[in-house]
Design an enzyme around this catalytic site. Structure first.
Site, PDB file in Angstrom:
ATOM      1  CB  ALA A 124      -0.922  -0.018   1.210  1.00 47.59           C
ATOM      2  CG  LEU A 125       3.834   4.022  -2.657  1.00 48.15           C
ATOM      3  CD1 LEU A 125       4.694   4.396  -1.451  1.00 48.15           C
ATOM      4  CD2 LEU A 125       4.760   3.695  -3.852  1.00 48.15           C
ATOM      5  CB  ALA A 130       0.355  10.661  -3.164  1.00 47.21           C
ATOM      6  CB  ILE A 157      -4.572  -1.582  -1.803  1.00 49.17           C
ATOM      7  CG1 ILE A 157      -4.257  -0.130  -1.381  1.00 49.17           C
ATOM      8  CG2 ILE A 157      -3.582  -2.578  -1.201  1.00 49.17           C
ATOM      9  CD1 ILE A 157      -2.981   0.470  -1.961  1.00 49.17           C
ATOM     10  CD  GLN A 280       3.499  -8.207 -48.080  1.00 44.09           C
ATOM     11  OE1 GLN A 280       2.943  -7.253 -48.629  1.00 44.09           O
ATOM     12  NE2 GLN A 280       4.697  -8.624 -48.435  1.00 44.09           N
ATOM     13  CB  ILE A 338      -5.366 -11.158 -36.215  1.00 39.57           C
ATOM     14  CG1 ILE A 338      -4.096 -10.457 -36.695  1.00 39.57           C
ATOM     15  CG2 ILE A 338      -5.415 -12.610 -36.707  1.00 39.57           C
ATOM     16  CD1 ILE A 338      -2.810 -10.963 -36.066  1.00 39.57           C
ATOM     17  N   GLY A 341     -14.316  -9.328 -35.982  1.00 38.37           N
ATOM     18  CA  GLY A 341     -15.473  -9.247 -35.081  1.00 38.37           C
ATOM     19  C   GLY A 341     -15.337 -10.178 -33.887  1.00 38.37           C
ATOM     20  CD  GLU A 364       3.733  -3.650  -9.661  1.00 42.04           C
ATOM     21  OE1 GLU A 364       4.965  -3.760  -9.722  1.00 42.04           O
ATOM     22  OE2 GLU A 364       2.974  -4.589  -9.372  1.00 42.04           O
ATOM     23  N   GLY A 365       3.748   2.209 -11.738  1.00 39.44           N
ATOM     24  CA  GLY A 365       4.488   3.274 -12.416  1.00 39.44           C
ATOM     25  C   GLY A 365       4.101   3.355 -13.875  1.00 39.44           C
TER      26      GLY A 365
HETATM   27  N1  COS Z   1      16.055   1.992  -5.211  1.00 39.72           N
HETATM   28  C1  COS Z   1      16.520   2.475  -4.044  1.00 39.72           C
HETATM   29  N2  COS Z   1      16.339   3.760  -3.660  1.00 39.72           N
HETATM   30  C2  COS Z   1      15.680   4.571  -4.478  1.00 39.72           C
HETATM   31  C3  COS Z   1      15.162   4.130  -5.714  1.00 39.72           C
HETATM   32  C4  COS Z   1      15.376   2.776  -6.069  1.00 39.72           C
HETATM   33  N3  COS Z   1      14.927   2.277  -7.211  1.00 39.72           N
HETATM   34  N4  COS Z   1      14.522   5.162  -6.322  1.00 39.72           N
HETATM   35  C5  COS Z   1      14.650   6.221  -5.506  1.00 39.72           C
HETATM   36  N5  COS Z   1      15.340   5.866  -4.387  1.00 39.72           N
HETATM   37  C6  COS Z   1      15.725   6.703  -3.271  1.00 39.72           C
HETATM   38  C7  COS Z   1      16.595   7.851  -3.750  1.00 39.72           C
HETATM   39  O1  COS Z   1      17.950   7.462  -3.789  1.00 39.72           O
HETATM   40  C8  COS Z   1      16.334   8.902  -2.679  1.00 39.72           C
HETATM   41  O2  COS Z   1      17.088   8.560  -1.548  1.00 39.72           O
HETATM   42  P1  COS Z   1      17.719   9.676  -0.543  1.00 39.72           P
HETATM   43  O3  COS Z   1      16.613   9.935   0.441  1.00 39.72           O
HETATM   44  O4  COS Z   1      18.886   8.980   0.065  1.00 39.72           O
HETATM   45  O5  COS Z   1      18.056  10.886  -1.343  1.00 39.72           O
HETATM   46  C9  COS Z   1      14.870   8.687  -2.343  1.00 39.72           C
HETATM   47  O6  COS Z   1      14.572   7.336  -2.703  1.00 39.72           O
HETATM   48  C10 COS Z   1      13.953   9.628  -3.096  1.00 39.72           C
HETATM   49  O7  COS Z   1      14.168   9.394  -4.487  1.00 39.72           O
HETATM   50  P2  COS Z   1      13.876  10.509  -5.593  1.00 39.72           P
HETATM   51  O8  COS Z   1      14.519  11.785  -5.171  1.00 39.72           O
HETATM   52  O9  COS Z   1      14.264   9.931  -6.916  1.00 39.72           O
HETATM   53  O10 COS Z   1      12.289  10.648  -5.462  1.00 39.72           O
HETATM   54  P3  COS Z   1      11.227  11.368  -6.376  1.00 39.72           P
HETATM   55  O11 COS Z   1      10.192  11.930  -5.489  1.00 39.72           O
HETATM   56  O12 COS Z   1      11.903  12.277  -7.352  1.00 39.72           O
HETATM   57  O13 COS Z   1      10.520  10.139  -7.144  1.00 39.72           O
HETATM   58  C11 COS Z   1      10.132   8.500  -8.864  1.00 39.72           C
HETATM   59  C12 COS Z   1      11.145   9.287  -8.012  1.00 39.72           C
HETATM   60  C13 COS Z   1       9.372   9.377  -9.816  1.00 39.72           C
HETATM   61  C14 COS Z   1      10.959   7.496  -9.642  1.00 39.72           C
HETATM   62  C15 COS Z   1       9.166   7.763  -7.931  1.00 39.72           C
HETATM   63  O14 COS Z   1       8.335   8.676  -7.271  1.00 39.72           O
HETATM   64  C16 COS Z   1       8.287   6.748  -8.633  1.00 39.72           C
HETATM   65  O15 COS Z   1       8.719   5.645  -8.966  1.00 39.72           O
HETATM   66  N6  COS Z   1       6.993   7.090  -8.846  1.00 39.72           N
HETATM   67  C17 COS Z   1       6.004   6.127  -9.340  1.00 39.72           C
HETATM   68  C18 COS Z   1       5.371   5.422  -8.186  1.00 39.72           C
HETATM   69  C19 COS Z   1       4.621   4.204  -8.625  1.00 39.72           C
HETATM   70  O16 COS Z   1       5.127   3.351  -9.325  1.00 39.72           O
HETATM   71  N7  COS Z   1       3.368   4.110  -8.147  1.00 39.72           N
HETATM   72  C20 COS Z   1       2.572   2.958  -8.374  1.00 39.72           C
HETATM   73  C21 COS Z   1       2.453   2.233  -7.069  1.00 39.72           C
HETATM   74  S1  COS Z   1       2.181   0.520  -7.190  1.00 39.72           S
HETATM   75  S2  COS Z   1       0.533   0.305  -8.141  1.00 39.72           S
END
Ligand code: COS
Length: 383
Positions: A124-125, A130, A157, A280, A338, A341, A364-365
């Site tokens: 849960a992120l 956000a 989630i 083709q 392909i 209907g 997942e991004g």
């Molecule tokens: N592995 C380890 N650490 C990581 C990392 C990775 N792949 N990516 C980032 N970090 C760390 C960075 O090193 C940084 O650490 P410090 O606190 O030591 O500086 C910290 O995490 C923050 O990283 P960053 O500055 O890159 O954060 P941002 O807010 O700029 O975000 C992205 C980066 C855009 C890549 C991130 O927010 C992201 O992946 N967003 C998409 C989220 C997502 O996939 N949501 C779907 C959820 S699941 S359905």
């Protein structure tokens, strides 16, 4: 690297393939109609050891790593994306947060139950405000004695209504946000104050549940904190590095299914006096899909191998997710074209594959986020 599967990997693939064909395939349509994966199916996957594939042997798993997980994900998705993402919510992004962020004590406490599947997990992120920018989350965790008190709401989630433990990411320092202000917790879903909210009505993957979770003064012991205070964001991102790769394996399974149905149809369907595969226009579509599938497979298993050998693979995971999801979109689109209907009719499986595929470019991004991850690394480390 060597792309030949080991005996163990081959055996795992065979088991997952047989289970998919014999057990999942006959019930795949009913799972969509019921909007639910039966408990008995989840239990059977436990008996076969699928949940413990990526968990090391010392913690009750089979230690087949990310490669093993990708193999299972690929095979399950051939018959049902819904079953595969339900499995992945637990075996990929759910339980791996413990593997990546937990102490040895936490791994010994939690992973054996997760490996058998008796304890199901979720991740849960995301929040309403956000999604792509999880650092902007509002859910908070405040220390109170030996506990943390969580308040907030998580959205989208997968499997959140059936999990017993959920890896939850919460703000412990608003000013620092993603850079030192987010902490990870493993929250038991029988905790007072925890509630499951609305279930999303989705375009596809109808058998998997996607829910909102509410936290109202939920007390979580400090012993369930994963990683250091303020270092939850890297745990979340490392988990997604793995999750994105496993998701690409889902895409490969779905792509193979769409492509093989297309090949069968191209050989059987007659137009202008010959099978449509002799035209083709259809040949070019099949050739493009076959080529993309080959590229997907190569990227996925090469990157999984990097991960299993402890090499950096974050950028490669994003590249693989980006490529596989965009390729799948084209492959299912061609499959509909392909089939004509019959591709648009809900009576035939291709229509479901088309709907199931669309979200992969989002969850997942998004593709745009993957490009950000890739471009940042390209600019930092060079091409
Ligand atoms: N592995 C380890 N650490 C990581 C990392 C990775 N792949 N990516 C980032 N970090 C760390 C960075 O090193 C940084 O650490 P410090 O606190 O030591 O500086 C910290 O995490 C923050 O990283 P960053 O500055 O890159 O954060 P941002 O807010 O700029 O975000 C992205 C980066 C855009 C890549 C991130 O927010 C992201 O992946 N967003 C998409 C989220 C997502 O996939 N949501 C779907 C959820 S699941 S359905």
């Amino acid at each position: 690297m060597n792309f030949t599967e080991t005996d163990e990997q081959e055996m795992l693939r065979g088991m997952a393939r047989d289970f998919t064909n014999e057990v999942i395939r006959p019930m795949a349509e009913q799972i969509e109609v019921d909007h639910s994966v039966p408990d008995s199916l989840l239990a059977q996957m436990g008996e076969l050891g699928f949940y413990g594939v990526a968990i090391p042997e010392e913690f009750g798993g089979s230690g087949l790593g990310e490669t093993g997980l990708c193999i299972v994900m690929e095979e399950l998705t051939r018959a049902s994306f819904s079953v595969a993402v339900t499995y992945g919510a637990h075996a990929s992004i759910g339980s791996q947060a413990v593997l990546l962020g937990g102490t040895d004590e936490q791994k010994s406490r939690f992973l054996p139950g997760m490996a058998t599947g008796e304890v199901q997990c979720a991740y849960a992120l995301s929040e309403a405000d956000a999604g792509s920018d999880p650092g902007a989350m509002h859910t908070t965790a405040v220390r109170d004695g030996d506990d943390w008190v969580l308040n907030g709401e998580k959205v989208w989630i997968t499997h959140g209504d059936r999990a017993q433990l959920i890896a939850v990411y919460a703000l412990t320092d608003k000013a620092k946000g993603a850079r030192g202000g987010i902490t990870a917790f493993l929250v038991p879903t029988d905790s007072p104050g925890f509630a499951i909210g609305k279930r999303e009505e989705k375009m596809g993957q109808l058998g998997s549940s996607t829910v909102t979770l509410a936290f109202d003064d939920v007390r979580v012991p400090d012993a369930n904190r994963l990683g250091e205070v303020g270092r939850g964001f890297p745990v979340a991102m490392q988990t997604l590095d793995r999750g994105r790769l496993a998701l690409a394996a889902n895409c490969l399974g779905c792509a193979r299914e769409a492509h093989s149905l297309s090949v069968i149809h191209a050989n059987q369907r007659i137009s202008f006096g010959k099978p449509i595969g002799q035209h083709q226009g259809i040949q070019w579509m099949l050739a493009d899909s076959a080529t993309e599938i080959y590229a997907m497979e190569s990227m996925i298993y090469r990157t999984a191998d990097l991960c299993d050998r402890g090499q950096p693979y974050s950028r490669e995971s994003a590249q693989t997710k980006l490529f596989a999801t965009e390729a799948l979109d084209k492959i299912v689109d061609r499959a509909v074209q392909i089939h004509g209907g019959m591709g648009y009719s809900a009576e035939f499986p291709v229509e479901r594959l088309y709907r199931d595929a669309r979200v992969t470019r989002i969850y997942e991004g998004t593709s745009e986020i993957q490009r950000i991850v890739i471009a940042r690394d390209v600019l930092k480390s060079g091409a």
